[in-house]
Design a protein around this motif. Structure first.
Motif, PDB file in Angstrom:
ATOM      1  N   ALA A   1      -6.026 -11.845   6.703  1.00  0.00           N
ATOM      2  CA  ALA A   1      -5.330 -11.811   5.422  1.00  0.00           C
ATOM      3  C   ALA A   1      -6.294 -12.218   4.315  1.00  0.00           C
ATOM      4  O   ALA A   1      -7.258 -12.933   4.548  1.00  0.00           O
ATOM      5  CB  ALA A   1      -4.139 -12.765   5.440  1.00  0.00           C
TER       6      ALA A   1
ATOM      7  N   GLU B   1       3.792  -9.110  13.977  1.00  0.00           N
ATOM      8  CA  GLU B   1       3.793  -8.885  12.532  1.00  0.00           C
ATOM      9  C   GLU B   1       4.807  -9.790  11.826  1.00  0.00           C
ATOM     10  O   GLU B   1       4.512 -10.385  10.786  1.00  0.00           O
ATOM     11  CB  GLU B   1       4.100  -7.424  12.198  1.00  0.00           C
ATOM     12  CG  GLU B   1       4.014  -7.141  10.703  1.00  0.00           C
ATOM     13  CD  GLU B   1       4.169  -5.671  10.356  1.00  0.00           C
ATOM     14  OE1 GLU B   1       4.098  -5.370   9.165  1.00  0.00           O
ATOM     15  OE2 GLU B   1       4.361  -4.839  11.259  1.00  0.00           O
ATOM     16  N   ALA B   2       5.991  -9.942  12.409  1.00  0.00           N
ATOM     17  CA  ALA B   2       7.008 -10.823  11.818  1.00  0.00           C
ATOM     18  C   ALA B   2       6.511 -12.274  11.803  1.00  0.00           C
ATOM     19  O   ALA B   2       6.724 -13.003  10.827  1.00  0.00           O
ATOM     20  CB  ALA B   2       8.315 -10.713  12.600  1.00  0.00           C
TER      21      ALA B   2
ATOM     22  N   LEU C   1      -1.579  -9.549   3.877  1.00  0.00           N
ATOM     23  CA  LEU C   1      -1.815  -9.217   5.279  1.00  0.00           C
ATOM     24  C   LEU C   1      -2.666  -7.960   5.408  1.00  0.00           C
ATOM     25  O   LEU C   1      -2.391  -6.951   4.777  1.00  0.00           O
ATOM     26  CB  LEU C   1      -0.479  -9.030   5.993  1.00  0.00           C
ATOM     27  CG  LEU C   1      -0.503  -8.879   7.497  1.00  0.00           C
ATOM     28  CD1 LEU C   1      -1.086 -10.113   8.164  1.00  0.00           C
ATOM     29  CD2 LEU C   1       0.892  -8.600   8.021  1.00  0.00           C
TER      30      LEU C   1
ATOM     31  N   ILE D   1       3.869 -12.633   8.989  1.00  0.00           N
ATOM     32  CA  ILE D   1       4.494 -12.642   7.660  1.00  0.00           C
ATOM     33  C   ILE D   1       5.214 -13.975   7.422  1.00  0.00           C
ATOM     34  O   ILE D   1       5.109 -14.566   6.344  1.00  0.00           O
ATOM     35  CB  ILE D   1       5.445 -11.441   7.494  1.00  0.00           C
ATOM     36  CG1 ILE D   1       4.609 -10.155   7.417  1.00  0.00           C
ATOM     37  CG2 ILE D   1       6.321 -11.587   6.259  1.00  0.00           C
ATOM     38  CD1 ILE D   1       5.406  -8.883   7.467  1.00  0.00           C
TER      39      ILE D   1
ATOM     40  N   ALA E   1       3.097 -12.316   1.144  1.00  0.00           N
ATOM     41  CA  ALA E   1       2.540 -12.304   2.500  1.00  0.00           C
ATOM     42  C   ALA E   1       2.213 -10.883   2.937  1.00  0.00           C
ATOM     43  O   ALA E   1       1.148 -10.625   3.496  1.00  0.00           O
ATOM     44  CB  ALA E   1       3.521 -12.950   3.471  1.00  0.00           C
ATOM     45  N   LYS E   2       3.114  -9.955   2.677  1.00  0.00           N
ATOM     46  CA  LYS E   2       2.883  -8.546   3.050  1.00  0.00           C
ATOM     47  C   LYS E   2       1.690  -7.965   2.295  1.00  0.00           C
ATOM     48  O   LYS E   2       0.936  -7.171   2.834  1.00  0.00           O
ATOM     49  CB  LYS E   2       4.135  -7.709   2.790  1.00  0.00           C
ATOM     50  CG  LYS E   2       5.243  -7.988   3.773  1.00  0.00           C
ATOM     51  CD  LYS E   2       6.486  -7.185   3.441  1.00  0.00           C
ATOM     52  CE  LYS E   2       7.614  -7.493   4.412  1.00  0.00           C
ATOM     53  NZ  LYS E   2       8.853  -6.769   4.065  1.00  0.00           N
ATOM     54  N   GLU E   3       1.532  -8.373   1.043  1.00  0.00           N
ATOM     55  CA  GLU E   3       0.415  -7.884   0.237  1.00  0.00           C
ATOM     56  C   GLU E   3      -0.925  -8.438   0.734  1.00  0.00           C
ATOM     57  O   GLU E   3      -1.928  -7.751   0.729  1.00  0.00           O
ATOM     58  CB  GLU E   3       0.630  -8.264  -1.228  1.00  0.00           C
ATOM     59  CG  GLU E   3      -0.364  -7.631  -2.163  1.00  0.00           C
ATOM     60  CD  GLU E   3      -0.048  -7.959  -3.618  1.00  0.00           C
ATOM     61  OE1 GLU E   3      -1.004  -8.256  -4.353  1.00  0.00           O
ATOM     62  OE2 GLU E   3       1.127  -7.922  -3.996  1.00  0.00           O
TER      63      GLU E   3
ATOM     64  N   SER F   1       4.064 -16.463   4.572  1.00  0.00           N
ATOM     65  CA  SER F   1       5.058 -16.723   3.526  1.00  0.00           C
ATOM     66  C   SER F   1       5.170 -18.205   3.204  1.00  0.00           C
ATOM     67  O   SER F   1       5.375 -18.581   2.049  1.00  0.00           O
ATOM     68  CB  SER F   1       6.442 -16.212   3.952  1.00  0.00           C
ATOM     69  OG  SER F   1       6.446 -14.822   4.044  1.00  0.00           O
TER      70      SER F   1
ATOM     71  N   GLU G   1       7.738 -13.515   0.911  1.00  0.00           N
ATOM     72  CA  GLU G   1       7.472 -12.488   1.914  1.00  0.00           C
ATOM     73  C   GLU G   1       6.662 -11.345   1.308  1.00  0.00           C
ATOM     74  O   GLU G   1       5.792 -10.778   1.960  1.00  0.00           O
ATOM     75  CB  GLU G   1       8.812 -11.970   2.469  1.00  0.00           C
ATOM     76  CG  GLU G   1       8.687 -11.337   3.826  1.00  0.00           C
ATOM     77  CD  GLU G   1      10.038 -11.033   4.436  1.00  0.00           C
ATOM     78  OE1 GLU G   1      10.399  -9.840   4.460  1.00  0.00           O
ATOM     79  OE2 GLU G   1      10.706 -11.985   4.884  1.00  0.00           O
ATOM     80  N   ASP G   2       6.951 -11.002   0.049  1.00  0.00           N
ATOM     81  CA  ASP G   2       6.204  -9.922  -0.619  1.00  0.00           C
ATOM     82  C   ASP G   2       4.722 -10.283  -0.753  1.00  0.00           C
ATOM     83  O   ASP G   2       3.853  -9.444  -0.508  1.00  0.00           O
ATOM     84  CB  ASP G   2       6.795  -9.626  -2.001  1.00  0.00           C
ATOM     85  CG  ASP G   2       8.136  -8.911  -1.911  1.00  0.00           C
ATOM     86  OD1 ASP G   2       8.409  -8.269  -0.879  1.00  0.00           O
ATOM     87  OD2 ASP G   2       8.913  -8.999  -2.883  1.00  0.00           O
TER      88      ASP G   2
END
Length: 118
Positions: free
Chosen positions: A81, A47-48, A68, A51, A64-66, A55, A61-62
């Motif tokens: 994604a 997961e890291a 994913l 992201i 990317a999290k959205e 990113s 990063e935000d």
């Protein structure tokens, strides 16, 4: 006369802002789900790694999290994604990324009617 100028300026301003909003909406609307196949991340959790990889293309990063959706870590390495075609293209050129494909839904063909195994 001033009222006419103000009215025309207001109409022109509304026209410009609506065109800008439409352009931004169209880039978001062309985003779709892509499957990103990667090399196995060494020394990082999947997961890291996903992201971090996202990113670099999405800018934060935000974001990317959205974007994913899912992490693949058993039968294959990678993630899915929501990306635009341009973002998918950029991602496909990154080190460690093997392949980027649009996600597809396939249906099994049951064969001709009446052709049941008995």
């Amino acid at each position: 006369m001033q009222k006419i100028h103000f009215f025309l300026f207001t109409i022109f301003f509304l026209f410009l802002t609506s065109r800008t909003a439409t352009a931004a909406d169209s880039s978001l609307s062309e985003a779709k789900v892509y499957i990103v196949y990667t090399e196995k991340p060494e020394g990082q959790e999947p997961e890291a790694y996903a992201i971090k990889t996202l990113s670099s293309v999405l800018g934060s990063e935000d974001a990317a999290k959205e974007a994913l959706i899912y992490i693949y870590k058993y039968a294959a390495n990678g993630f899915s994604a929501k990306l635009t075609p341009d973002q998918a293209s950029q991602l496909s050129k990154m080190p460690g990324v093997i392949q980027v494909d649009p996600s597809r839904t396939l249906q099994l063909d049951p064969g001709p009617p009446g052709n049941l195994l008995v």
